[in-house]
Design an enzyme around this catalytic site. Structure first.
Site, PDB file in Angstrom:
ATOM      1  N   ASN A  80      -2.010  -5.577   4.010  1.00 49.34           N
ATOM      2  CA  ASN A  80      -0.925  -4.631   4.299  1.00 49.34           C
ATOM      3  C   ASN A  80      -1.489  -3.292   4.801  1.00 49.34           C
ATOM      4  O   ASN A  80      -2.676  -3.178   5.095  1.00 49.34           O
ATOM      5  CB  ASN A  80       0.018  -4.450   3.111  1.00 49.34           C
ATOM      6  CG  ASN A  80       1.468  -4.338   3.579  1.00 49.34           C
ATOM      7  OD1 ASN A  80       1.753  -3.629   4.549  1.00 49.34           O
ATOM      8  ND2 ASN A  80       2.363  -5.034   2.920  1.00 49.34           N
ATOM      9  N   ARG A  81      -0.617  -2.278   4.916  1.00 44.02           N
ATOM     10  CA  ARG A  81      -0.988  -1.062   5.649  1.00 44.02           C
ATOM     11  C   ARG A  81      -1.550   0.044   4.759  1.00 44.02           C
ATOM     12  O   ARG A  81      -1.129   0.196   3.611  1.00 44.02           O
ATOM     13  CB  ARG A  81       0.238  -0.529   6.405  1.00 44.02           C
ATOM     14  CG  ARG A  81       0.653  -1.452   7.532  1.00 44.02           C
ATOM     15  CD  ARG A  81       1.935  -1.020   8.214  1.00 44.02           C
ATOM     16  NE  ARG A  81       2.175  -1.852   9.402  1.00 44.02           N
ATOM     17  CZ  ARG A  81       2.707  -3.077   9.360  1.00 44.02           C
ATOM     18  NH1 ARG A  81       3.079  -3.608   8.206  1.00 44.02           N
ATOM     19  NH2 ARG A  81       2.859  -3.774  10.467  1.00 44.02           N
ATOM     20  N   HIS A  98      -4.336  -4.929   7.162  1.00 50.12           N
ATOM     21  CA  HIS A  98      -4.988  -6.206   6.803  1.00 50.12           C
ATOM     22  C   HIS A  98      -6.509  -6.195   6.895  1.00 50.12           C
ATOM     23  O   HIS A  98      -7.116  -7.158   7.392  1.00 50.12           O
ATOM     24  CB  HIS A  98      -4.423  -7.329   7.679  1.00 50.12           C
ATOM     25  CG  HIS A  98      -2.972  -7.646   7.438  1.00 50.12           C
ATOM     26  ND1 HIS A  98      -2.328  -7.378   6.252  1.00 50.12           N
ATOM     27  CD2 HIS A  98      -2.025  -8.229   8.241  1.00 50.12           C
ATOM     28  CE1 HIS A  98      -1.062  -7.778   6.340  1.00 50.12           C
ATOM     29  NE2 HIS A  98      -0.852  -8.293   7.539  1.00 50.12           N
ATOM     30  N   HIS A 151      -1.898 -15.235   4.276  1.00 51.56           N
ATOM     31  CA  HIS A 151      -0.895 -14.881   5.277  1.00 51.56           C
ATOM     32  C   HIS A 151      -0.301 -16.100   5.985  1.00 51.56           C
ATOM     33  O   HIS A 151      -0.034 -16.062   7.190  1.00 51.56           O
ATOM     34  CB  HIS A 151      -1.537 -13.935   6.289  1.00 51.56           C
ATOM     35  CG  HIS A 151      -0.593 -13.028   6.994  1.00 51.56           C
ATOM     36  ND1 HIS A 151       0.359 -13.472   7.870  1.00 51.56           N
ATOM     37  CD2 HIS A 151      -0.443 -11.690   6.951  1.00 51.56           C
ATOM     38  CE1 HIS A 151       1.027 -12.450   8.357  1.00 51.56           C
ATOM     39  NE2 HIS A 151       0.570 -11.341   7.805  1.00 51.56           N
ATOM     40  N   TYR A 208       2.264 -18.558   7.529  1.00 51.85           N
ATOM     41  CA  TYR A 208       3.645 -18.555   8.024  1.00 51.85           C
ATOM     42  C   TYR A 208       4.205 -19.944   7.732  1.00 51.85           C
ATOM     43  O   TYR A 208       3.624 -20.947   8.157  1.00 51.85           O
ATOM     44  CB  TYR A 208       3.704 -18.353   9.538  1.00 51.85           C
ATOM     45  CG  TYR A 208       3.273 -17.007  10.056  1.00 51.85           C
ATOM     46  CD1 TYR A 208       1.940 -16.620  10.016  1.00 51.85           C
ATOM     47  CD2 TYR A 208       4.195 -16.150  10.650  1.00 51.85           C
ATOM     48  CE1 TYR A 208       1.543 -15.396  10.525  1.00 51.85           C
ATOM     49  CE2 TYR A 208       3.802 -14.915  11.163  1.00 51.85           C
ATOM     50  CZ  TYR A 208       2.477 -14.551  11.099  1.00 51.85           C
ATOM     51  OH  TYR A 208       2.075 -13.341  11.609  1.00 51.85           O
ATOM     52  N   ASP A 264      10.376  -7.018   7.017  1.00 47.90           N
ATOM     53  CA  ASP A 264       8.925  -6.838   7.045  1.00 47.90           C
ATOM     54  C   ASP A 264       8.619  -5.797   5.967  1.00 47.90           C
ATOM     55  O   ASP A 264       8.139  -4.704   6.250  1.00 47.90           O
ATOM     56  CB  ASP A 264       8.478  -6.367   8.439  1.00 47.90           C
ATOM     57  CG  ASP A 264       6.970  -6.440   8.615  1.00 47.90           C
ATOM     58  OD1 ASP A 264       6.286  -6.798   7.634  1.00 47.90           O
ATOM     59  OD2 ASP A 264       6.489  -6.137   9.721  1.00 47.90           O
ATOM     60  N   GLN A 270       5.173  -9.259   0.152  1.00 48.70           N
ATOM     61  CA  GLN A 270       5.603  -8.849   1.490  1.00 48.70           C
ATOM     62  C   GLN A 270       6.322 -10.041   2.098  1.00 48.70           C
ATOM     63  O   GLN A 270       5.738 -11.115   2.257  1.00 48.70           O
ATOM     64  CB  GLN A 270       4.384  -8.462   2.352  1.00 48.70           C
ATOM     65  CG  GLN A 270       4.729  -7.971   3.755  1.00 48.70           C
ATOM     66  CD  GLN A 270       5.146  -6.500   3.821  1.00 48.70           C
ATOM     67  OE1 GLN A 270       5.061  -5.777   2.833  1.00 48.70           O
ATOM     68  NE2 GLN A 270       5.591  -6.056   4.978  1.00 48.70           N
ATOM     69  N   GLU A 275       3.770 -12.981   1.266  1.00 46.65           N
ATOM     70  CA  GLU A 275       2.408 -12.541   0.943  1.00 46.65           C
ATOM     71  C   GLU A 275       2.441 -11.841  -0.407  1.00 46.65           C
ATOM     72  O   GLU A 275       2.939 -10.720  -0.512  1.00 46.65           O
ATOM     73  CB  GLU A 275       1.910 -11.569   2.025  1.00 46.65           C
ATOM     74  CG  GLU A 275       1.985 -12.116   3.440  1.00 46.65           C
ATOM     75  CD  GLU A 275       2.096 -11.003   4.486  1.00 46.65           C
ATOM     76  OE1 GLU A 275       1.305 -10.039   4.451  1.00 46.65           O
ATOM     77  OE2 GLU A 275       3.013 -11.088   5.328  1.00 46.65           O
TER      78      GLU A 275
HETATM   79  C1  BGC Z   1       2.981  -7.399   8.447  1.00 50.68           C
HETATM   80  C2  BGC Z   1       3.613  -7.393   9.799  1.00 50.68           C
HETATM   81  C3  BGC Z   1       2.603  -7.843  10.794  1.00 50.68           C
HETATM   82  C4  BGC Z   1       2.132  -9.220  10.390  1.00 50.68           C
HETATM   83  C5  BGC Z   1       1.090  -9.763  11.294  1.00 50.68           C
HETATM   84  C6  BGC Z   1       2.564  -8.782   8.138  1.00 50.68           C
HETATM   85  O1  BGC Z   1       1.960  -8.848   6.876  1.00 50.68           O
HETATM   86  O2  BGC Z   1       3.823  -6.881   7.471  1.00 50.68           O
HETATM   87  O3  BGC Z   1       4.083  -6.124  10.149  1.00 50.68           O
HETATM   88  O4  BGC Z   1       3.138  -7.884  12.083  1.00 50.68           O
HETATM   89  O5  BGC Z   1       1.617  -9.172   9.081  1.00 50.68           O
HETATM   90  O6  BGC Z   1       0.095  -8.869  11.504  1.00 50.68           O
END
Ligand code: BGC
Length: 387
Positions: A115-116, A141, A214, A216, A287, A324, A352
């Site tokens: 995350n950020r 990330h 991560h 999907y 998100d 997330q 996540e």
């Molecule tokens: C983030 C998204 C991002 C994605 C792929 C996610 O965990 O929250 O904003 O685009 O990862 O990088």
């Protein structure tokens, strides 16, 4: 005495003579009925010529998980539909070269900080650290070459519940983070069709850690389809509101009365375009980080996703405090996935499990600091069934 009787007697003597070895052989024979052997094949070469491998774990039901030691990435995970058919339910690439072209963290292990982190900066013990700003002005990330892009050392462990142990040592200063971090992630394919992920880390200097996976998911088993009809329940009564660059405002907001309320089941698509909610607007859909109602760090049931056409159900259990939920809002068809299928807008969702974003800069959030002598330890389980 006929020949057959003599044969039986001689055989009996031979068995008695080799009693010990016979016993261990027969133990092995009965064990091998239960042991699921992990297959290993070469997956491809990295630009420096190193080979990345691909491991296949199976259980007795027929579920199969493929993992490469490049990024600890899940490249396939099969789950049964209501007719018992096992199909891959993740977004992934066919080959290593697909991943090397650049993918938005498909199936990968994410670290050192998932995350950020705002503006790629944080202060720890009075010292400021600078990280790559790889997502607009923010760090995302783990940086330019996060744990999703490194080669892990893999140890396959055969068994009824086969495991893949992955180890990686992140050097002091790697991607700007302080401390040499020893990381171990163990994937276990369990008998009940669940994939357990155990994360562990230790450090030699104070640092920040937030590890996650991560993947999907698309429970239809068809990566062409949108995930909007999947039905989601989240055991979370709050979420982390963000600004337009998806950095937390520092507050926690109650989900009640908002499109973020999944404490009762809703289709993902039901309120996803509710852009009069500023948070939906900022996220371009979902998100965001949801904070669990149960804040305990025991393994707890936190999410479930049901897809009616296939009958597939995925349940998520975790020791983490938050999750997330990302609905593939940045997927635009430019990345080519398995079978040549482009990964299009909202054809996969991620759950996540993790700590809150930007925790290193948010004094009110639970800490993500790891100190020497401590062990970072978390577990997440994705369990699959059908109904
Ligand atoms: C983030 C998204 C991002 C994605 C792929 C996610 O965990 O929250 O904003 O685009 O990862 O990088």
């Amino acid at each position: 005495m006929n020949l057959k009787t003599l044969g039986v007697i001689l055989c009996g003597v031979a068995i008695m003579q080799s009693c010990t070895s016979k016993n261990s052989d027969s133990t092995q024979a009965s064990d091998s009925l239960k042991v699921n052997k992990i297959e290993k094949v070469a997956f491809g070469k990295l630009p420096d010529g190193t080979v990345a491998d691909l491991y296949t774990l199976h259980n007795a039901n027929g579920m199969e998980v493929k993992i490469t030691n490049y990024g600890g990435t899940i490249t396939s995970l099969t789950a049964p539909n209501k007719n018992g058919k096992y199909e891959n339910v993740t977004l992934a690439c066919d080959s290593l070269s697909g991943y090397l072209k650049g993918v938005p963290y498909f199936g990968a292990l994410v670290g050192r900080y998932g995350n950020r982190i705002a503006k790629g900066k944080f202060t720890l013990d009075g010292k400021e650290y600078s990280l790559a700003q790889n997502n607009g002005v923010n760090a995302l990330h783990g940086g330019k070459k996060g744990f999703d892009k490194v080669l892990w050392t893999a140890t396959p462990i055969d068994g009824e519940e086969p495991q893949l142990k992955l180890n990686y040592t992140s050097a002091d200063g790697e991607e700007g983070y302080p401390g040499k971090l020893e990381v171990e992630v163990v994937y276990t394919l369990q008998k009940d069709n669940s994939l357990k992920i155990d994360y562990k880390a230790t450090t030699d200097k104070a640092t920040v850690v937030n590890l996650t996976n991560h993947t999907y998911f698309n429970l239809t088993g068809d990566a062409n389809k949108e995930i909007l009809d999947h039905e989601l329940t989240l055991q979370a009564d709050k979420f982390v509101p963000v600004n337009e660059t998806l950095i937390p405002t520092g507050e926690l907001k109650a989900v009640a009365g908002t499109p973020f309320d999944f404490t009762t089941t809703h289709k993902i698509g039901e309120r996803i375009n509710d852009t009069k909610d500023i948070q939906i607007k900022y996220g371009k859909g979902y998100d965001h980080c949801w904070v669990f109602t149960d804040s305990g760090n025991q393994l707890k049931n936190v999410a479930s996703v049901y897809e009616a056409t296939s009958g597939r159900l995925m349940e998520v259990l975790t020791t983490e405090p938050a999750i997330q939920f990302y609905t593939g809002n940045f997927l635009d068809g430019s990345v080519i996935g398995k079978g040549g299928i482009p990964a299009k807008f909202r054809t996969g969702f991620c759950l996540e499990t993790e700590h809150y974003p930007d925790s290193p800069n948010q004094p009110k959030f639970p800490t993500t600091v790891l100190k020497p002598g401590e062990t970072y330890q978390t577990t997440t389980v994705y369990k699959f069934s059908s109904k």
